[in-house]
Design an enzyme around this catalytic site. Sequence first.
Site, short mmCIF file in Angstrom:
data_model
loop_
_atom_site.label_atom_id
_atom_site.label_comp_id
_atom_site.label_asym_id
_atom_site.label_seq_id
_atom_site.Cartn_x
_atom_site.Cartn_y
_atom_site.Cartn_z
N HIS A 138 -16.82 -0.96 -7.88
CA HIS A 138 -15.83 -2.20 -8.11
C HIS A 138 -17.52 -2.41 -9.56
O HIS A 138 -16.64 -3.49 -9.89
CB HIS A 138 -15.39 -2.78 -7.49
CG HIS A 138 -16.56 -3.32 -6.93
ND1 HIS A 138 -17.55 -3.00 -5.56
CD2 HIS A 138 -17.41 -4.66 -6.92
CE1 HIS A 138 -18.40 -4.50 -5.64
NE2 HIS A 138 -18.71 -4.93 -6.08
N HIS B 79 -19.00 -6.46 -13.33
CA HIS B 79 -18.00 -6.52 -12.17
C HIS B 79 -16.86 -6.43 -12.04
O HIS B 79 -15.60 -7.30 -13.02
CB HIS B 79 -18.38 -7.48 -11.63
CG HIS B 79 -18.30 -7.63 -10.38
ND1 HIS B 79 -16.87 -8.28 -9.87
CD2 HIS B 79 -18.59 -7.85 -8.77
CE1 HIS B 79 -16.16 -8.11 -8.56
NE2 HIS B 79 -17.62 -7.62 -7.97
#
Length: 144
Positions: free
Chosen positions: A55, A70
């Site tokens: 992620h 992120h």
Amino acid sequence: MLSAPINGIAIPLDKVEDEVFSCGILGSGAAIEPLEGKVYAPCGGTVSNTVDTKHAIGITAENDAEILIHVGLDTVKLDGKYFEYKVKDGDKVKAGDLLMIFDMEKIKAAGYKTVTPVVVCNADAYKAVNPVAQGSVKNGDRFI
């Protein structure tokens, strides 16, 4: 200068609904609400951090800036589902290279936000880290 790593809408970091980012705990930067599920290199450098949960990705820029991208908030809980890296640790990249893809619709359907903070983690090493983008941005546009 960092270019926008995602096509989307630029958002000030202090508007991100996660204190780790909005309070600058991880560094200075900005965020993007994605319009597509692709993340591109914001500058030339080396892939310095991939994670099992896929992620997030770290890049060490040619000027030694430590950049964290992120994707989404709390998306670590998806354990890699809906994310795919296109690079690995140690890969050299240039601005605009595809780093990763993600399925925005499935992430949202699972109950997660896709807003993507982009931070310079070692911002203290620089005189200033200033977001410059507002509104709509696309890969390659001036961002930070």
